[in-house]
Design an enzyme around this catalytic site. Structure first.
Site, mmCIF file in Angstrom:
data_model
loop_
_atom_site.group_PDB
_atom_site.id
_atom_site.type_symbol
_atom_site.label_atom_id
_atom_site.label_comp_id
_atom_site.label_asym_id
_atom_site.label_seq_id
_atom_site.Cartn_x
_atom_site.Cartn_y
_atom_site.Cartn_z
ATOM 1 N N ASP A 74 0.871 -1.169 0.000
ATOM 2 C CA ASP A 74 0.000 0.000 0.000
ATOM 3 C C ASP A 74 0.910 1.221 0.000
ATOM 4 O O ASP A 74 2.097 1.122 0.337
ATOM 5 C CB ASP A 74 -0.887 -0.034 1.248
ATOM 6 N N LEU A 75 0.378 2.361 -0.353
ATOM 7 C CA LEU A 75 1.209 3.569 -0.450
ATOM 8 C C LEU A 75 1.144 4.430 0.805
ATOM 9 O O LEU A 75 2.107 4.540 1.560
ATOM 10 C CB LEU A 75 0.777 4.392 -1.670
ATOM 11 N N ASP A 76 -0.012 5.024 1.045
ATOM 12 C CA ASP A 76 -0.131 5.976 2.146
ATOM 13 C C ASP A 76 -0.118 5.254 3.486
ATOM 14 O O ASP A 76 -0.882 4.317 3.716
ATOM 15 C CB ASP A 76 -1.420 6.785 2.005
ATOM 16 N N THR A 103 0.775 10.874 3.142
ATOM 17 C CA THR A 103 0.240 12.024 2.400
ATOM 18 C C THR A 103 -1.010 12.600 3.046
ATOM 19 O O THR A 103 -1.604 13.532 2.517
ATOM 20 C CB THR A 103 -0.094 11.630 0.942
ATOM 21 N N LYS A 111 -11.356 10.318 7.639
ATOM 22 C CA LYS A 111 -10.497 9.151 7.464
ATOM 23 C C LYS A 111 -11.290 7.964 6.924
ATOM 24 O O LYS A 111 -12.334 7.608 7.445
ATOM 25 C CB LYS A 111 -9.820 8.789 8.783
ATOM 26 N N SER A 139 -2.556 0.568 -4.559
ATOM 27 C CA SER A 139 -3.064 1.753 -3.869
ATOM 28 C C SER A 139 -4.338 2.273 -4.516
ATOM 29 O O SER A 139 -4.496 2.218 -5.740
ATOM 30 C CB SER A 139 -1.999 2.860 -3.899
ATOM 31 N N ALA A 140 -5.233 2.800 -3.683
ATOM 32 C CA ALA A 140 -6.457 3.420 -4.190
ATOM 33 C C ALA A 140 -6.203 4.823 -4.724
ATOM 34 O O ALA A 140 -7.056 5.408 -5.382
ATOM 35 C CB ALA A 140 -7.511 3.471 -3.093
ATOM 36 N N LYS A 162 -10.951 -1.655 -1.340
ATOM 37 C CA LYS A 162 -10.665 -2.582 -0.257
ATOM 38 C C LYS A 162 -11.815 -2.490 0.761
ATOM 39 O O LYS A 162 -12.340 -1.400 0.964
ATOM 40 C CB LYS A 162 -9.341 -2.198 0.424
ATOM 41 N N GLU A 167 0.388 -3.502 4.601
ATOM 42 C CA GLU A 167 -0.773 -2.620 4.715
ATOM 43 C C GLU A 167 -0.845 -1.975 6.100
ATOM 44 O O GLU A 167 -0.420 -2.563 7.090
ATOM 45 C CB GLU A 167 -2.058 -3.422 4.503
ATOM 46 N N ASP A 168 -1.425 -0.764 6.140
ATOM 47 C CA ASP A 168 -1.593 -0.083 7.428
ATOM 48 C C ASP A 168 -3.060 0.018 7.842
ATOM 49 O O ASP A 168 -3.358 0.622 8.862
ATOM 50 C CB ASP A 168 -0.978 1.320 7.377
#
Length: 256
Positions: free
Chosen positions: A23-25, A31, A59, A128-129, A159, A183-184
Site C-alpha cells: 500500500d502507499l499511504d 500524504t 479518514k 493503492s487506491a 478494499k 498494509e496499514d
C-alpha cells in the site's frame, strides 16, 4: 492472532515469497497531511475554519463524502454542479502539494526494504487506491523499484475487496499464494486475506491484529545492518530524477 514480535523477512518470507505488494499511504509515505491542507484551504475560501479534529471525520471516506462532511461543518449547501467544482479544486490543490514532495518524505526503512527485497529476487508491486500514485512515486524517486503499479484508475472495487492486490499479483505474474501484502489499514489486511495472500500490518498491533505479522514501520523489517550497500537498485536510483530534488525538508509547501 498476528505475530507481533520477531518478524524476520529472511526467515519468514524469502523461502516462499515471490511477490510483495505495498500500500502507499501510511506504509511508504504519509500524504494524509496534504489532504488536510487542501481541505483546510477550501474551508478558508468558503469562510470557515476546518480543524484537525474535523479532519478526523474524513479518514477512510471517499472524496465526495469528505466534501459533504466539510460542507456540513461549515453549514453550507451547494448544488451538485458546485459540489463537483469544489471537489476538483480541492484535488488540484492536493496535487500541487504532493508535487512538492521530495525523497525525504519516505517513511523510515521504505527505500531500504524495497531495495533489500529486489536484491533477493522478490518482485514488487504497488497496490493503492490513490489516483495520484504514479506522481507520488516519481516525486519520491522510487518508481524504478516497482515491477508493477496498480492505482485508483485501474480498479473498480475498493478494499476490502482484493481486486487491487490480485491485479498487482497478475501484473507481476506471481501466484497470489506466493505474495505478501504490506498494509496499514484493517480493510487492506482483509483484502489481502480475501485474495489468498499473507499480510504484514504496518502500524498499531492492536488495530492490525488480523495480520499475519505486525511491525511499526518498514524499518523493523530490515536485518541488522540494514539493506546491502551499493546494491544494483541503489545505483540505478543514483541516476534517477531524484537527483534534481532538494532534501531540505519533507515537503516545503505553504497551506495558502
Amino acid at each position: 492472532m498476528s505475530r507481533i514480535e520477531g518478524f524476520e523477512p529472511e526467515r519468514d518470507l524469502l523461502p516462499w515469497c515471490k511477490g510483495a505488494i505495498f500500500d502507499l499511504d501510511g506504509v511508504i509515505v504519509d500524504t494524509a497531511r496534504y489532504h488536510y491542507l487542501a481541505w483546510r484551504r477550501l474551508a478558508e475560501e468558503l469562510g470557515f475554519e476546518f480543524t484537525p479534529e474535523h479532519n478526523e471525520r474524513l479518514k477512510g471516506v471517499s472524496r465526495m463524502r469528505s466534501l459533504e462532511i466539510l460542507l456540513e461543518v461549515g453549514g453550507i449547501s451547494v448544488s451538485p454542479e458546485e459540489k463537483q467544482q469544489l471537489a476538483e479544486k480541492k484535488n488540484r490543490w492536493y496535487v500541487e502539494y504532493i508535487s512538492a514532495l521530495t525523497p525525504d518524505a519516505l517513511l523510515p526503512g521504505a527505500r531500504e526494504f524495497l531495495t533489500w527485497l529486489r536484491d533477493r529476487g522478490v518482485k514488487i508491486a504497488l497496490g493503492s487506491a490513490s489516483k495520484n500514485a504514479p506522481l507520488i512515486l516519481d516525486r519520491l524517486g522510487i518508481t524504478g523499484l516497482f515491477d508493477a503499479v496498480v492505482d485508483g484508475t485501474m480498479v473498480e472495487k475498493a478494499k476490502p475487496d482484493p481486486e487491487v492486490f490480485l491485479k498487482g499479483a497478475g501484473l507481476m505474474d506471481v501466484d497470489p499464494r506466493e505474495c505478501v501484502v504490506f498494509e496499514d489499514a484493517v480493510a487492506g489486511i482483509e483484502a489481502a486475506r480475501r485474495g489468498g495472500m499473507k499480510a504484514v500490518g504496518v502500524g498499531d498491533p492492536e488495530v492490525l491484529a488480523e495480520a499475519d505479522w505486525v511491525v511499526r514501520s518498514l524499518a523493523e523489517c530490515l536485518p541488522p545492518g540494514g539493506a546491502s550497500e551499493g546494491s544494483s537498485e541503489e545505483k540505478k536510483l543514483d541516476s534517477s530524477p531524484e537527483g534534481a530534488y532538494n532534501g531540505d525538508a519533507k515537503c516545503n509547501v505553504k497551506p495558502f
